[in-house]
Every structure is written in C-alpha cells, then in structure tokens.
Write a protein that holds these residues in place. Structure first.
Motif, short mmCIF file in Angstrom:
data_model
loop_
_atom_site.label_atom_id
_atom_site.label_comp_id
_atom_site.label_asym_id
_atom_site.label_seq_id
_atom_site.Cartn_x
_atom_site.Cartn_y
_atom_site.Cartn_z
N GLY A 138 52.20 -51.47 -76.39
CA GLY A 138 53.64 -51.29 -76.47
C GLY A 138 54.05 -49.83 -76.39
N ARG A 139 53.12 -48.92 -76.65
CA ARG A 139 53.40 -47.49 -76.53
C ARG A 139 52.38 -46.80 -75.63
N HIS A 140 51.14 -47.16 -75.77
CA HIS A 140 50.06 -46.58 -74.97
C HIS A 140 49.59 -47.62 -73.97
N TRP A 141 49.67 -47.27 -72.69
CA TRP A 141 49.38 -48.23 -71.63
C TRP A 141 48.23 -47.75 -70.75
N TYR A 142 47.52 -48.71 -70.19
CA TYR A 142 46.45 -48.45 -69.24
C TYR A 142 46.69 -49.34 -68.03
N ALA A 143 46.73 -48.75 -66.85
CA ALA A 143 47.01 -49.52 -65.63
C ALA A 143 45.95 -49.25 -64.57
N THR A 144 45.63 -50.30 -63.84
CA THR A 144 44.82 -50.19 -62.63
C THR A 144 45.74 -50.59 -61.48
N GLU B 264 60.55 -44.57 -73.75
CA GLU B 264 60.45 -46.03 -73.64
C GLU B 264 59.02 -46.40 -73.24
N VAL B 265 58.43 -45.58 -72.39
CA VAL B 265 57.00 -45.66 -72.07
C VAL B 265 56.41 -44.36 -72.59
N HIS B 266 55.68 -44.44 -73.68
CA HIS B 266 55.18 -43.22 -74.33
C HIS B 266 54.02 -42.59 -73.56
N ALA B 267 53.05 -43.41 -73.16
CA ALA B 267 51.88 -42.87 -72.47
C ALA B 267 51.35 -43.91 -71.49
N LEU B 268 50.97 -43.44 -70.31
CA LEU B 268 50.40 -44.32 -69.30
C LEU B 268 49.18 -43.65 -68.69
N SER B 269 48.02 -44.23 -68.94
CA SER B 269 46.78 -43.81 -68.28
C SER B 269 46.59 -44.74 -67.10
N MET B 270 46.09 -44.21 -66.01
CA MET B 270 45.97 -45.09 -64.84
C MET B 270 44.76 -44.74 -63.99
N LYS B 271 44.28 -45.76 -63.32
CA LYS B 271 43.32 -45.62 -62.24
C LYS B 271 44.04 -46.06 -60.99
N THR B 272 44.03 -45.21 -59.98
CA THR B 272 44.74 -45.52 -58.74
C THR B 272 43.72 -45.61 -57.61
N HIS B 273 43.84 -46.64 -56.80
CA HIS B 273 42.91 -46.87 -55.70
C HIS B 273 43.68 -47.27 -54.44
N THR B 274 43.13 -46.89 -53.30
CA THR B 274 43.59 -47.46 -52.03
C THR B 274 42.92 -48.82 -51.92
N PRO B 275 43.38 -49.68 -51.04
CA PRO B 275 42.72 -50.97 -50.86
C PRO B 275 41.24 -50.84 -50.50
N ALA B 276 40.89 -49.86 -49.67
CA ALA B 276 39.49 -49.67 -49.28
C ALA B 276 38.65 -49.20 -50.47
N GLU B 277 39.20 -48.29 -51.26
CA GLU B 277 38.48 -47.84 -52.45
C GLU B 277 38.27 -48.99 -53.42
N TRP B 278 39.27 -49.83 -53.57
CA TRP B 278 39.19 -50.98 -54.47
C TRP B 278 38.13 -51.97 -53.98
N ALA B 279 38.11 -52.23 -52.68
CA ALA B 279 37.10 -53.15 -52.12
C ALA B 279 35.71 -52.59 -52.36
N ASN B 280 35.52 -51.28 -52.20
CA ASN B 280 34.22 -50.66 -52.44
C ASN B 280 33.83 -50.76 -53.91
N ALA B 281 34.78 -50.55 -54.81
CA ALA B 281 34.52 -50.63 -56.24
C ALA B 281 34.10 -52.03 -56.64
N LEU B 282 34.73 -53.03 -56.03
CA LEU B 282 34.40 -54.42 -56.36
C LEU B 282 33.04 -54.82 -55.84
N SER B 283 32.60 -54.20 -54.75
CA SER B 283 31.33 -54.58 -54.15
C SER B 283 30.14 -53.87 -54.80
N GLU B 284 30.41 -52.87 -55.63
CA GLU B 284 29.31 -52.13 -56.28
C GLU B 284 28.74 -52.90 -57.44
#
Length: 81
Positions: free
Chosen positions: A25-31, A61-81
């Motif tokens: 509700g205050r500290h968020w993590y997004a992929t 209203e959004v206190h903190a947001l940590s995130m991992k950002t990927h392109t579709p190709a990076e995401w596909a590579n991450a999933l295949s590892e």
C-alpha cells in the motif's frame, strides 16, 4: 492505493505486454515489460513509468516504487534462462 489500481494507472500510460505489481500500500515492486523500453537505458525506462504516475509520487499517494523494466526480447530471454 491497491495493486490493481496501480496496475491500471501504469497500463493507462504505458503499453505493457506484462505487468505485475506487489506491495503493502506504500512500498511497491513492479515488473514491467514494454516495447516502449526498446533502445532506452534504465533511467529513461524508469522515467517513462514514473510519468504514468504523475503527481501521485509527489503527493505521496504512491510512496515508493521499485521496478524491473524489460523489453519483450529481454523478458523472453529471462524466461528461457
């Protein structure tokens, strides 16, 4: 703010192929996977995401947001590892 609300806000401003949001509700993590990240460095990607939040960060209203950002190709590579 709920995780669903935060997801909706991000999706409204950024075309996402994949998006997960978790938090307390205050500290968020997004992929976030978006073609809009193509050719952009980490800081530019984060700025795109923060732009979707507008004043919600400034007003705490959004206190903190940590995130991992990927392109579709990076995401596909991450999933295949």
């Amino acid at each position: 703010m709920t995780a669903d609300q935060l997801q909706s806000i991000i999706r409204a401003g950024l075309a996402c192929e994949h998006l997960t949001v978790e938090g307390d509700g205050r500290h968020w993590y997004a992929t976030i996977v978006s073609a809009e990240f193509e050719g952009k460095r980490l800081l530019a990607r984060q700025r795109l995401v923060y732009a979707t939040l507008g004043d919600r960060i400034k007003t705490d209203e959004v206190h903190a947001l940590s995130m991992k950002t990927h392109t579709p190709a990076e995401w596909a590579n991450a999933l295949s590892e």
